[in-house]
Write a protein that holds these residues in place. Sequence first.
Motif, PDB file in Angstrom:
ATOM      1  N   SER A   1      -4.255  15.166 -26.067  1.00  0.00           N
ATOM      2  CA  SER A   1      -3.007  14.410 -26.013  1.00  0.00           C
ATOM      3  C   SER A   1      -2.455  14.382 -24.592  1.00  0.00           C
ATOM      4  O   SER A   1      -1.980  13.335 -24.113  1.00  0.00           O
ATOM      5  N   LEU A   2      -2.528  15.515 -23.891  1.00  0.00           N
ATOM      6  CA  LEU A   2      -2.090  15.552 -22.487  1.00  0.00           C
ATOM      7  C   LEU A   2      -2.958  14.646 -21.626  1.00  0.00           C
ATOM      8  O   LEU A   2      -2.456  13.909 -20.764  1.00  0.00           O
ATOM      9  N   VAL A   3      -4.256  14.704 -21.832  1.00  0.00           N
ATOM     10  CA  VAL A   3      -5.176  13.887 -21.043  1.00  0.00           C
ATOM     11  C   VAL A   3      -4.875  12.405 -21.235  1.00  0.00           C
ATOM     12  O   VAL A   3      -4.804  11.631 -20.272  1.00  0.00           O
ATOM     13  N   ARG A   4      -4.694  11.984 -22.499  1.00  0.00           N
ATOM     14  CA  ARG A   4      -4.472  10.560 -22.772  1.00  0.00           C
ATOM     15  C   ARG A   4      -3.125  10.082 -22.229  1.00  0.00           C
ATOM     16  O   ARG A   4      -2.980   8.915 -21.872  1.00  0.00           O
ATOM     17  N   GLU A   5      -2.148  10.990 -22.176  1.00  0.00           N
ATOM     18  CA  GLU A   5      -0.859  10.606 -21.594  1.00  0.00           C
ATOM     19  C   GLU A   5      -1.033  10.199 -20.131  1.00  0.00           C
ATOM     20  O   GLU A   5      -0.521   9.155 -19.689  1.00  0.00           O
ATOM     21  N   TYR A   6      -1.752  11.005 -19.377  1.00  0.00           N
ATOM     22  CA  TYR A   6      -1.954  10.688 -17.956  1.00  0.00           C
ATOM     23  C   TYR A   6      -2.975   9.579 -17.761  1.00  0.00           C
ATOM     24  O   TYR A   6      -2.918   8.843 -16.770  1.00  0.00           O
ATOM     25  N   GLU A   7      -3.926   9.450 -18.665  1.00  0.00           N
ATOM     26  CA  GLU A   7      -4.829   8.302 -18.599  1.00  0.00           C
ATOM     27  C   GLU A   7      -4.047   6.996 -18.715  1.00  0.00           C
ATOM     28  O   GLU A   7      -4.326   6.016 -18.004  1.00  0.00           O
ATOM     29  N   GLY A   8      -3.061   6.987 -19.610  1.00  0.00           N
ATOM     30  CA  GLY A   8      -2.244   5.795 -19.765  1.00  0.00           C
ATOM     31  C   GLY A   8      -1.438   5.482 -18.511  1.00  0.00           C
ATOM     32  O   GLY A   8      -1.320   4.319 -18.111  1.00  0.00           O
ATOM     33  N   ARG A   9      -0.899   6.498 -17.879  1.00  0.00           N
ATOM     34  CA  ARG A   9      -0.130   6.281 -16.651  1.00  0.00           C
ATOM     35  C   ARG A   9      -1.019   5.785 -15.517  1.00  0.00           C
ATOM     36  O   ARG A   9      -0.626   4.901 -14.746  1.00  0.00           O
TER      37      ARG A   9
ATOM     38  N   LEU B   1       0.831  -1.207   0.000  1.00  0.00           N
ATOM     39  CA  LEU B   1       0.000   0.000   0.000  1.00  0.00           C
ATOM     40  C   LEU B   1       0.865   1.256   0.000  1.00  0.00           C
ATOM     41  O   LEU B   1       0.602   2.212  -0.742  1.00  0.00           O
ATOM     42  N   PHE B   2       1.918   1.268   0.811  1.00  0.00           N
ATOM     43  CA  PHE B   2       2.804   2.432   0.884  1.00  0.00           C
ATOM     44  C   PHE B   2       3.524   2.636  -0.449  1.00  0.00           C
ATOM     45  O   PHE B   2       3.639   3.765  -0.943  1.00  0.00           O
ATOM     46  N   VAL B   3       4.024   1.555  -1.028  1.00  0.00           N
ATOM     47  CA  VAL B   3       4.711   1.647  -2.318  1.00  0.00           C
ATOM     48  C   VAL B   3       3.767   2.173  -3.398  1.00  0.00           C
ATOM     49  O   VAL B   3       4.148   3.011  -4.234  1.00  0.00           O
ATOM     50  N   ALA B   4       2.525   1.694  -3.396  1.00  0.00           N
ATOM     51  CA  ALA B   4       1.543   2.154  -4.376  1.00  0.00           C
ATOM     52  C   ALA B   4       1.257   3.645  -4.209  1.00  0.00           C
ATOM     53  O   ALA B   4       1.163   4.384  -5.198  1.00  0.00           O
ATOM     54  N   MET B   5       1.124   4.086  -2.960  1.00  0.00           N
ATOM     55  CA  MET B   5       0.864   5.502  -2.720  1.00  0.00           C
ATOM     56  C   MET B   5       2.026   6.366  -3.190  1.00  0.00           C
ATOM     57  O   MET B   5       1.824   7.472  -3.728  1.00  0.00           O
ATOM     58  N   ALA B   6       3.255   5.869  -3.032  1.00  0.00           N
ATOM     59  CA  ALA B   6       4.417   6.614  -3.510  1.00  0.00           C
ATOM     60  C   ALA B   6       4.392   6.744  -5.030  1.00  0.00           C
ATOM     61  O   ALA B   6       4.652   7.825  -5.585  1.00  0.00           O
ATOM     62  N   ASN B   7       4.065   5.658  -5.731  1.00  0.00           N
ATOM     63  CA  ASN B   7       4.013   5.704  -7.185  1.00  0.00           C
ATOM     64  C   ASN B   7       2.879   6.586  -7.693  1.00  0.00           C
ATOM     65  O   ASN B   7       3.024   7.293  -8.702  1.00  0.00           O
ATOM     66  N   LEU B   8       1.745   6.575  -7.016  1.00  0.00           N
ATOM     67  CA  LEU B   8       0.645   7.452  -7.398  1.00  0.00           C
ATOM     68  C   LEU B   8       1.023   8.920  -7.169  1.00  0.00           C
ATOM     69  O   LEU B   8       0.641   9.807  -7.943  1.00  0.00           O
ATOM     70  N   SER B   9       1.790   9.176  -6.120  1.00  0.00           N
ATOM     71  CA  SER B   9       2.215  10.548  -5.821  1.00  0.00           C
ATOM     72  C   SER B   9       3.209  11.069  -6.846  1.00  0.00           C
ATOM     73  O   SER B   9       3.289  12.278  -7.078  1.00  0.00           O
ATOM     74  N   VAL B  10       3.980  10.172  -7.458  1.00  0.00           N
ATOM     75  CA  VAL B  10       4.872  10.590  -8.542  1.00  0.00           C
ATOM     76  C   VAL B  10       4.060  11.094  -9.732  1.00  0.00           C
ATOM     77  O   VAL B  10       4.408  12.101 -10.368  1.00  0.00           O
ATOM     78  N   ILE B  11       2.965  10.415 -10.045  1.00  0.00           N
ATOM     79  CA  ILE B  11       2.079  10.882 -11.119  1.00  0.00           C
ATOM     80  C   ILE B  11       1.501  12.248 -10.762  1.00  0.00           C
ATOM     81  O   ILE B  11       1.451  13.157 -11.599  1.00  0.00           O
ATOM     82  N   LEU B  12       1.056  12.405  -9.529  1.00  0.00           N
ATOM     83  CA  LEU B  12       0.547  13.697  -9.080  1.00  0.00           C
ATOM     84  C   LEU B  12       1.618  14.778  -9.178  1.00  0.00           C
ATOM     85  O   LEU B  12       1.345  15.911  -9.584  1.00  0.00           O
ATOM     86  N   SER B  13       2.874  14.429  -8.801  1.00  0.00           N
ATOM     87  CA  SER B  13       3.971  15.392  -8.855  1.00  0.00           C
ATOM     88  C   SER B  13       4.187  15.930 -10.255  1.00  0.00           C
ATOM     89  O   SER B  13       4.493  17.116 -10.440  1.00  0.00           O
TER      90      SER B  13
ATOM     91  N   TYR C   1      -3.833   4.145 -15.921  1.00  0.00           N
ATOM     92  CA  TYR C   1      -4.243   2.776 -16.258  1.00  0.00           C
ATOM     93  C   TYR C   1      -3.145   1.780 -15.878  1.00  0.00           C
ATOM     94  O   TYR C   1      -3.425   0.711 -15.318  1.00  0.00           O
ATOM     95  N   HIS C   2      -1.901   2.125 -16.181  1.00  0.00           N
ATOM     96  CA  HIS C   2      -0.774   1.254 -15.815  1.00  0.00           C
ATOM     97  C   HIS C   2      -0.677   1.114 -14.298  1.00  0.00           C
ATOM     98  O   HIS C   2      -0.403   0.015 -13.778  1.00  0.00           O
ATOM     99  N   PHE C   3      -0.939   2.201 -13.587  1.00  0.00           N
ATOM    100  CA  PHE C   3      -0.910   2.147 -12.118  1.00  0.00           C
ATOM    101  C   PHE C   3      -1.987   1.197 -11.607  1.00  0.00           C
ATOM    102  O   PHE C   3      -1.740   0.402 -10.691  1.00  0.00           O
ATOM    103  N   ARG C   4      -3.162   1.279 -12.177  1.00  0.00           N
ATOM    104  CA  ARG C   4      -4.251   0.408 -11.709  1.00  0.00           C
ATOM    105  C   ARG C   4      -3.900  -1.056 -11.943  1.00  0.00           C
ATOM    106  O   ARG C   4      -4.115  -1.902 -11.067  1.00  0.00           O
ATOM    107  N   GLN C   5      -3.346  -1.356 -13.123  1.00  0.00           N
ATOM    108  CA  GLN C   5      -2.996  -2.747 -13.415  1.00  0.00           C
ATOM    109  C   GLN C   5      -1.872  -3.249 -12.505  1.00  0.00           C
ATOM    110  O   GLN C   5      -1.864  -4.412 -12.105  1.00  0.00           O
ATOM    111  N   THR C   6      -0.933  -2.374 -12.166  1.00  0.00           N
ATOM    112  CA  THR C   6       0.248  -2.786 -11.398  1.00  0.00           C
ATOM    113  C   THR C   6      -0.033  -2.881  -9.914  1.00  0.00           C
ATOM    114  O   THR C   6       0.481  -3.784  -9.235  1.00  0.00           O
ATOM    115  N   PHE C   7      -0.862  -1.966  -9.396  1.00  0.00           N
ATOM    116  CA  PHE C   7      -1.015  -1.883  -7.941  1.00  0.00           C
ATOM    117  C   PHE C   7      -2.443  -2.152  -7.461  1.00  0.00           C
ATOM    118  O   PHE C   7      -2.647  -2.924  -6.519  1.00  0.00           O
TER     119      PHE C   7
END
Length: 520
Positions: free
Chosen positions: A349-357, A312-324, A359-365
């Motif tokens: 294009s900007l929206v889809r870039e972050y949508e992809g990130r 959970l902590f690792v996932a929150m760190a990775n999600l915070s990188v996206i927010l950063s 989506y990858h976060f959801r699949q990974t964590f």
Amino acid sequence: MNPSIETIQGSRSYRARKQRPCDACRRRKICCVRDDGSTSCSLCQMRSERCTYLSAPNVRRRQNPAKSSEDSPQPFASDCNKPAQIIFSGDQNPSLLRHCLFNNDRYRTSDWECLHMTRIGDAHFVMVPDAHLDAHPPWYPQAPAIGPSAEVQAQLLDTYFAIIHNSFPILDPALIKVDELEANKPLLGAMCMLANPFAQQNAMTGVEAMAWCGYMHQSLAAESRYPRIETFEAGLLWLQRHTFTLKISQKNRRIRIAWGLFILEKWCALGLGRPSLISSHDWNVPVVTVAHFSNEVNSKHGWGTSHISATLFVAMANLSVILSDMLPTFYSLNAQASLKFKTNDELLSLVREYEGRLYHFRQTFLYPIESLAQGEQNLDPTGTLFLAYHTLQAVLYRAVLLYIPSDTGSYVRQQAKSVLLSAVDFTAFLKESQLRAFWWSPFSRVNFAILGSVMYNMLFLSTDEDEIKFWTTKVGEYRQLLESHSLNYDITKLAIKRLDKLAPVTGRQAADIPFLCEDV
């Protein structure tokens, strides 16, 4: 008549003009300072005035005849070029000490010594033994041992003068005596600690070195009350000490602390609407992983870190990188200025870039954590993470909603609607085990409020009556869910108050939104 020796009627004559204050300095009763060859004093030069000597000196009152002329006070101006005279009022004053029977400027008894320093103005220095100064009070720390034998200490001292002293020669080797070092443990310890890494096989063990670290901090603090020359030597050497190599557990501990700070700072920046204080250009902490968490259990109490907690902590760190990355892209001042000039394709294009990130976060964590949480019987700590994920999706679409025309922004509006409905469902189906668990409250409270504010954004941007009615109902439903949870858990109370404050901003009356006019 030469003005430098002119005599003013009714007063005494002056000698050279440089000893006489000018009229301006006389009025201010300050010392008149003039460089050689200059026609004006420093005060008149600074004030751009003419330096004159026209006024007569002040009339001085007659002194008491009983007093000698040497005892009479002199005007400040006439004494300004004389050396200062200091009269010591203590019992050991220079007028008495100069009568001691000095031998090479030194007078010594068994427990008292006086040094006569003629080179620095006929000064006297009095010295007494340490015992008289209470330099070692009862709480003075006990020095640890240096190695198991005297040979270890001798080896370290030889190493010090062979290696350390060559680069940092502040000690006098001819004056160093081993028996005196034994009495001066701070200096001995500083020398041995510096030499230890260069000695064969590190003569001092890690435990002994840590013991000496504690001793040095305590002893130097005690000796600073009455410092000797050896105290300064020991302190200066101690400043050169080597850093200890951190254990893996300590490195991992620091990595966890750093990422904990990173997570809280980024989400607080989002919630408070302020710039982030941590720049990605100055952040090079290794990405935290499950391996950075200890799997050891406290044998006495049975305390430990579960796999789901570390994940959970690792996932929150990775999600915070996206927010950063999202904050300067969409929510900085420069971003707000540039987004309005981007085309619809550039925004999408900007929206889809972050949508992809995301989506990858959801699949990974998120999917693995969901399966891990199903086995939690008592407390499920995943609520903070899932709420943060929904919030990050919502603020992504909110960032571009204002810049895409309603006729071409249907994709963004539809995606925002889908995300918000998922957030409402998440809130509706929060389990007792999730609500009873600990939430990362500084930003979880605000994230509940952010989701409600994005719903208000959708209501504000609604273009027809059906859409207005839909979002009005959805805001009321969401508020009702928050209120029902707040009866036993306060994590949603802040969001309720924030929603109530925002109701008038949208042009909606409280009565128009179901449940909005009820008290918290």
